[in-house]
Motif scaffolding. Sequence first.
Motif, PDB file in Angstrom:
ATOM      1  N   THR A  36      38.613  43.307  46.693  1.00  0.00           N
ATOM      2  CA  THR A  36      39.047  44.029  47.886  1.00  0.00           C
ATOM      3  C   THR A  36      37.996  44.996  48.422  1.00  0.00           C
ATOM      4  OG1 THR A  36      41.344  43.890  47.168  1.00  0.00           O
ATOM      5  CG2 THR A  36      40.810  45.599  48.782  1.00  0.00           C
ATOM      6  N   TYR A  37      37.386  45.754  47.537  1.00  0.00           N
ATOM      7  CA  TYR A  37      36.457  46.801  47.964  1.00  0.00           C
ATOM      8  C   TYR A  37      35.047  46.254  48.054  1.00  0.00           C
ATOM      9  CZ  TYR A  37      40.452  49.714  47.115  1.00  0.00           C
ATOM     10  OH  TYR A  37      41.712  50.245  47.162  1.00  0.00           O
ATOM     11  N   ARG A  40      30.982  49.296  44.945  1.00  0.00           N
ATOM     12  CA  ARG A  40      31.493  50.009  43.769  1.00  0.00           C
ATOM     13  C   ARG A  40      31.879  51.451  44.094  1.00  0.00           C
ATOM     14  NH1 ARG A  40      30.376  47.818  38.470  1.00  0.00           N
ATOM     15  NH2 ARG A  40      30.679  45.600  38.755  1.00  0.00           N
ATOM     16  N   GLN A  41      31.272  52.056  45.096  1.00  0.00           N
ATOM     17  CA  GLN A  41      31.636  53.432  45.456  1.00  0.00           C
ATOM     18  C   GLN A  41      33.074  53.487  45.953  1.00  0.00           C
ATOM     19  OE1 GLN A  41      28.532  54.616  48.165  1.00  0.00           O
ATOM     20  NE2 GLN A  41      27.359  55.583  46.528  1.00  0.00           N
ATOM     21  N   GLU A  42      33.479  52.515  46.738  1.00  0.00           N
ATOM     22  CA  GLU A  42      34.865  52.452  47.207  1.00  0.00           C
ATOM     23  C   GLU A  42      35.810  52.234  46.032  1.00  0.00           C
ATOM     24  OE1 GLU A  42      35.830  50.112  50.750  1.00  0.00           O
ATOM     25  OE2 GLU A  42      33.663  49.908  51.044  1.00  0.00           O
ATOM     26  N   LEU A  43      35.409  51.351  45.131  1.00  0.00           N
ATOM     27  CA  LEU A  43      36.214  51.092  43.943  1.00  0.00           C
ATOM     28  C   LEU A  43      36.361  52.363  43.116  1.00  0.00           C
ATOM     29  CD1 LEU A  43      37.639  49.013  42.055  1.00  0.00           C
ATOM     30  CD2 LEU A  43      35.421  48.733  40.948  1.00  0.00           C
ATOM     31  N   SER A  44      35.274  53.092  42.933  1.00  0.00           N
ATOM     32  CA  SER A  44      35.305  54.339  42.155  1.00  0.00           C
ATOM     33  C   SER A  44      36.164  55.400  42.829  1.00  0.00           C
ATOM     34  CB  SER A  44      33.891  54.875  41.967  1.00  0.00           C
ATOM     35  OG  SER A  44      33.150  54.007  41.147  1.00  0.00           O
ATOM     36  N   ALA A  45      36.170  55.418  44.146  1.00  0.00           N
ATOM     37  CA  ALA A  45      37.000  56.385  44.863  1.00  0.00           C
ATOM     38  C   ALA A  45      38.481  56.076  44.657  1.00  0.00           C
ATOM     39  CB  ALA A  45      36.648  56.385  46.347  1.00  0.00           C
ATOM     40  N   GLU A  46      38.829  54.797  44.644  1.00  0.00           N
ATOM     41  CA  GLU A  46      40.222  54.387  44.476  1.00  0.00           C
ATOM     42  C   GLU A  46      40.677  54.481  43.022  1.00  0.00           C
ATOM     43  OE1 GLU A  46      43.918  53.241  45.806  1.00  0.00           O
ATOM     44  OE2 GLU A  46      42.163  53.694  47.040  1.00  0.00           O
ATOM     45  N   TYR A  47      39.764  54.181  42.089  1.00  0.00           N
ATOM     46  CA  TYR A  47      40.078  54.198  40.654  1.00  0.00           C
ATOM     47  C   TYR A  47      39.039  55.045  39.913  1.00  0.00           C
ATOM     48  CZ  TYR A  47      43.158  50.281  41.735  1.00  0.00           C
ATOM     49  OH  TYR A  47      44.142  49.487  42.252  1.00  0.00           O
ATOM     50  N   PRO A  48      39.101  56.356  40.055  1.00  0.00           N
ATOM     51  CA  PRO A  48      38.084  57.219  39.437  1.00  0.00           C
ATOM     52  C   PRO A  48      38.081  57.172  37.908  1.00  0.00           C
ATOM     53  CG  PRO A  48      39.856  58.537  40.374  1.00  0.00           C
ATOM     54  CD  PRO A  48      40.104  57.122  40.789  1.00  0.00           C
ATOM     55  N   GLU A  49      39.177  56.726  37.319  1.00  0.00           N
ATOM     56  CA  GLU A  49      39.252  56.656  35.862  1.00  0.00           C
ATOM     57  C   GLU A  49      38.483  55.473  35.282  1.00  0.00           C
ATOM     58  OE1 GLU A  49      42.902  54.456  37.431  1.00  0.00           O
ATOM     59  OE2 GLU A  49      41.655  56.127  38.041  1.00  0.00           O
TER      60      GLU A  49
END
Length: 76
Positions: A36-37, A40-49
């Motif tokens: 979807t993203y 990786r920055q977008e992914l990290s923003a959505e799932y910071p854990e």
Amino acid sequence: MPGLDRITSDPSVMYGQPCIRGMRVTVRRVLEALATYSDRQELSAEYPELEDEDVRQALAYAAANLDDKVLELRGA
């Protein structure tokens, strides 16, 4: 599976689906997020854990669980 120490499965967490480090984030959810993203920055923003190694192991787990069957095509 050897080398996949971050992939866990516990019947009391997400009905035993493979998860990341016992969290309520499934391997499937990680794969869907990667699709979807756009980066990786977008992914990290959505799932910071999630850590990079979590994502790497989710991909490795998925690849290890796909069946490599050779299908013959008729009329090709």
